[in-house]
Design a protein around this motif. Structure first.
Motif, PDB file in Angstrom:
ATOM      1  N   LEU A 111       0.828  -1.201   0.000  1.00 22.22           N
ATOM      2  CA  LEU A 111       0.000   0.000   0.000  1.00 22.22           C
ATOM      3  C   LEU A 111       0.865   1.254   0.000  1.00 22.22           C
ATOM      4  O   LEU A 111       1.878   1.315   0.689  1.00 22.22           O
ATOM      5  N   GLY A 112       0.441   2.259  -0.763  1.00 19.87           N
ATOM      6  CA  GLY A 112       1.122   3.543  -0.752  1.00 19.87           C
ATOM      7  C   GLY A 112       0.508   4.442   0.312  1.00 19.87           C
ATOM      8  O   GLY A 112      -0.435   4.055   1.007  1.00 19.87           O
ATOM      9  N   GLU A 113       1.033   5.652   0.445  1.00 13.77           N
ATOM     10  CA  GLU A 113       0.540   6.569   1.463  1.00 13.77           C
ATOM     11  C   GLU A 113      -0.941   6.902   1.267  1.00 13.77           C
ATOM     12  O   GLU A 113      -1.707   6.905   2.222  1.00 13.77           O
ATOM     13  N   ALA A 114      -1.341   7.199   0.028  1.00 13.21           N
ATOM     14  CA  ALA A 114      -2.729   7.582  -0.225  1.00 13.21           C
ATOM     15  C   ALA A 114      -3.682   6.408  -0.012  1.00 13.21           C
ATOM     16  O   ALA A 114      -4.709   6.543   0.650  1.00 13.21           O
ATOM     17  N   SER A 115      -3.340   5.241  -0.557  1.00 11.20           N
ATOM     18  CA  SER A 115      -4.230   4.089  -0.384  1.00 11.20           C
ATOM     19  C   SER A 115      -4.272   3.645   1.074  1.00 11.20           C
ATOM     20  O   SER A 115      -5.310   3.206   1.572  1.00 11.20           O
ATOM     21  N   GLY A 116      -3.183   3.808   1.791  1.00 13.84           N
ATOM     22  CA  GLY A 116      -3.179   3.496   3.214  1.00 13.84           C
ATOM     23  C   GLY A 116      -4.064   4.444   4.000  1.00 13.84           C
ATOM     24  O   GLY A 116      -4.785   4.033   4.911  1.00 13.84           O
ATOM     25  N   ALA A 117      -4.025   5.734   3.650  1.00 14.82           N
ATOM     26  CA  ALA A 117      -4.872   6.723   4.324  1.00 14.82           C
ATOM     27  C   ALA A 117      -6.352   6.438   4.060  1.00 14.82           C
ATOM     28  O   ALA A 117      -7.188   6.539   4.961  1.00 14.82           O
ATOM     29  N   VAL A 118      -6.679   6.055   2.828  1.00 13.64           N
ATOM     30  CA  VAL A 118      -8.062   5.712   2.498  1.00 13.64           C
ATOM     31  C   VAL A 118      -8.490   4.460   3.275  1.00 13.64           C
ATOM     32  O   VAL A 118      -9.588   4.410   3.835  1.00 13.64           O
ATOM     33  N   ALA A 119      -7.635   3.460   3.333  1.00 13.66           N
ATOM     34  CA  ALA A 119      -7.962   2.244   4.085  1.00 13.66           C
ATOM     35  C   ALA A 119      -8.147   2.547   5.569  1.00 13.66           C
ATOM     36  O   ALA A 119      -9.080   2.051   6.204  1.00 13.66           O
ATOM     37  N   LEU A 120      -7.282   3.374   6.142  1.00 16.64           N
ATOM     38  CA  LEU A 120      -7.428   3.745   7.553  1.00 16.64           C
ATOM     39  C   LEU A 120      -8.721   4.501   7.800  1.00 16.64           C
ATOM     40  O   LEU A 120      -9.321   4.405   8.869  1.00 16.64           O
ATOM     41  N   THR A 121      -9.164   5.262   6.805  1.00 11.66           N
ATOM     42  CA  THR A 121     -10.381   6.061   6.950  1.00 11.66           C
ATOM     43  C   THR A 121     -11.638   5.213   6.810  1.00 11.66           C
ATOM     44  O   THR A 121     -12.578   5.355   7.586  1.00 11.66           O
ATOM     45  N   LEU A 122     -11.671   4.333   5.833  1.00 11.52           N
ATOM     46  CA  LEU A 122     -12.909   3.611   5.522  1.00 11.52           C
ATOM     47  C   LEU A 122     -13.035   2.245   6.193  1.00 11.52           C
ATOM     48  O   LEU A 122     -14.140   1.710   6.281  1.00 11.52           O
ATOM     49  N   CYS A 123     -11.950   1.673   6.649  1.00 16.44           N
ATOM     50  CA  CYS A 123     -11.988   0.339   7.255  1.00 16.44           C
ATOM     51  C   CYS A 123     -11.820   0.452   8.765  1.00 16.44           C
ATOM     52  O   CYS A 123     -10.838   1.028   9.240  1.00 16.44           O
ATOM     53  N   ASP A 124     -12.764  -0.076   9.490  1.00 12.41           N
ATOM     54  CA  ASP A 124     -12.653  -0.090  10.946  1.00 12.41           C
ATOM     55  C   ASP A 124     -13.067  -1.457  11.467  1.00 12.41           C
ATOM     56  O   ASP A 124     -13.236  -2.394  10.688  1.00 12.41           O
ATOM     57  N   HIS A 125     -13.213  -1.586  12.768  1.00 11.47           N
ATOM     58  CA  HIS A 125     -13.512  -2.900  13.349  1.00 11.47           C
ATOM     59  C   HIS A 125     -14.891  -3.428  12.944  1.00 11.47           C
ATOM     60  O   HIS A 125     -15.163  -4.600  13.085  1.00 11.47           O
ATOM     61  N   ASP A 126     -15.764  -2.577  12.412  1.00 10.66           N
ATOM     62  CA  ASP A 126     -17.089  -3.012  11.954  1.00 10.66           C
ATOM     63  C   ASP A 126     -17.125  -3.303  10.457  1.00 10.66           C
ATOM     64  O   ASP A 126     -18.145  -3.735   9.936  1.00 10.66           O
ATOM     65  N   THR A 127     -16.032  -3.046   9.755  1.00 12.99           N
ATOM     66  CA  THR A 127     -15.986  -3.207   8.307  1.00 12.99           C
ATOM     67  C   THR A 127     -15.134  -4.409   7.942  1.00 12.99           C
ATOM     68  O   THR A 127     -13.926  -4.405   8.163  1.00 12.99           O
ATOM     69  N   PRO A 128     -15.753  -5.471   7.387  1.00 13.47           N
ATOM     70  CA  PRO A 128     -14.935  -6.611   6.977  1.00 13.47           C
ATOM     71  C   PRO A 128     -14.071  -6.234   5.770  1.00 13.47           C
ATOM     72  O   PRO A 128     -14.512  -5.537   4.874  1.00 13.47           O
ATOM     73  N   VAL A 129     -12.834  -6.683   5.805  1.00 10.62           N
ATOM     74  CA  VAL A 129     -11.885  -6.379   4.734  1.00 10.62           C
ATOM     75  C   VAL A 129     -11.275  -7.695   4.263  1.00 10.62           C
ATOM     76  O   VAL A 129     -10.809  -8.491   5.070  1.00 10.62           O
ATOM     77  N   TRP A 130     -11.296  -7.910   2.959  1.00  5.96           N
ATOM     78  CA  TRP A 130     -10.669  -9.096   2.396  1.00  5.96           C
ATOM     79  C   TRP A 130      -9.255  -8.725   1.970  1.00  5.96           C
ATOM     80  O   TRP A 130      -9.039  -7.730   1.281  1.00  5.96           O
ATOM     81  N   LEU A 131      -8.287  -9.513   2.391  1.00  6.90           N
ATOM     82  CA  LEU A 131      -6.899  -9.309   1.992  1.00  6.90           C
ATOM     83  C   LEU A 131      -6.443 -10.469   1.128  1.00  6.90           C
ATOM     84  O   LEU A 131      -6.711 -11.626   1.441  1.00  6.90           O
ATOM     85  N   SER A 132      -5.748 -10.148   0.064  1.00  7.96           N
ATOM     86  CA  SER A 132      -5.188 -11.203  -0.772  1.00  7.96           C
ATOM     87  C   SER A 132      -4.148 -11.959   0.050  1.00  7.96           C
ATOM     88  O   SER A 132      -3.600 -11.430   1.019  1.00  7.96           O
ATOM     89  N   PRO A 133      -3.867 -13.207  -0.310  1.00  8.84           N
ATOM     90  CA  PRO A 133      -2.857 -13.954   0.437  1.00  8.84           C
ATOM     91  C   PRO A 133      -1.511 -13.231   0.511  1.00  8.84           C
ATOM     92  O   PRO A 133      -0.854 -13.253   1.551  1.00  8.84           O
ATOM     93  N   ALA A 134      -1.108 -12.551  -0.551  1.00 15.73           N
ATOM     94  CA  ALA A 134       0.177 -11.829  -0.538  1.00 15.73           C
ATOM     95  C   ALA A 134       0.148 -10.673   0.451  1.00 15.73           C
ATOM     96  O   ALA A 134       1.108 -10.447   1.186  1.00 15.73           O
ATOM     97  N   LEU A 135      -0.944  -9.921   0.476  1.00 11.51           N
ATOM     98  CA  LEU A 135      -1.042  -8.775   1.378  1.00 11.51           C
ATOM     99  C   LEU A 135      -1.214  -9.207   2.815  1.00 11.51           C
ATOM    100  O   LEU A 135      -0.663  -8.584   3.727  1.00 11.51           O
ATOM    101  N   SER A 136      -1.925 -10.283   3.062  1.00 13.81           N
ATOM    102  CA  SER A 136      -2.137 -10.722   4.440  1.00 13.81           C
ATOM    103  C   SER A 136      -0.866 -11.262   5.074  1.00 13.81           C
ATOM    104  O   SER A 136      -0.788 -11.408   6.279  1.00 13.81           O
ATOM    105  N   LYS A 137       0.160 -11.527   4.268  1.00 12.21           N
ATOM    106  CA  LYS A 137       1.448 -12.008   4.783  1.00 12.21           C
ATOM    107  C   LYS A 137       2.507 -10.931   4.732  1.00 12.21           C
ATOM    108  O   LYS A 137       3.687 -11.217   4.702  1.00 12.21           O
ATOM    109  N   SER A 138       2.088  -9.632   4.758  1.00 14.90           N
ATOM    110  CA  SER A 138       3.062  -8.557   4.691  1.00 14.90           C
ATOM    111  C   SER A 138       3.921  -8.555   5.951  1.00 14.90           C
ATOM    112  O   SER A 138       3.583  -9.175   6.958  1.00 14.90           O
ATOM    113  N   SER A 139       5.006  -7.845   5.909  1.00 13.41           N
ATOM    114  CA  SER A 139       5.973  -7.835   7.010  1.00 13.41           C
ATOM    115  C   SER A 139       5.635  -6.835   8.096  1.00 13.41           C
ATOM    116  O   SER A 139       6.488  -6.471   8.876  1.00 13.41           O
TER     117      SER A 139
END
Length: 79
Positions: free
Chosen positions: A49-77
């Motif tokens: 994720l870049g800065e802008a996409s990360g900011a959007v994700a932080l804004t729109l995704c919270d503990h009430d919002t289910p988020v699907w992560l691809s296998p590659a992204l879910s194994k990030s460091s």
């Protein structure tokens, strides 16, 4: 649990006001297709994720919002 202990690495320093700022920018850009918006907040999300996409994700995704992560992204460091 204090508010400070809920801040994750790469998240907004001031979550309420920065999320509001990003949300206002998103809504303005959605209302005016073709307009390029600028985000004034700083977020350092984990790759790929870049800065802008990360900011959007932080804004729109919270503990009430289910988020699907691809296998590659879910194994990030991210810690």
């Amino acid at each position: 649990m204090t508010a400070q202990s809920q801040i994750y690495s790469g998240a907004f320093a001031d979550p309420v006001f920065e999320a509001q700022s990003v949300f206002r920018s998103l809504m303005d850009c959605f209302a005016r297709p073709g307009i390029i918006g600028r985000l004034s907040t700083v977020a350092a999300p984990p790759a790929p994720l870049g800065e802008a996409s990360g900011a959007v994700a932080l804004t729109l995704c919270d503990h009430d919002t289910p988020v699907w992560l691809s296998p590659a992204l879910s194994k990030s460091s991210a810690p």
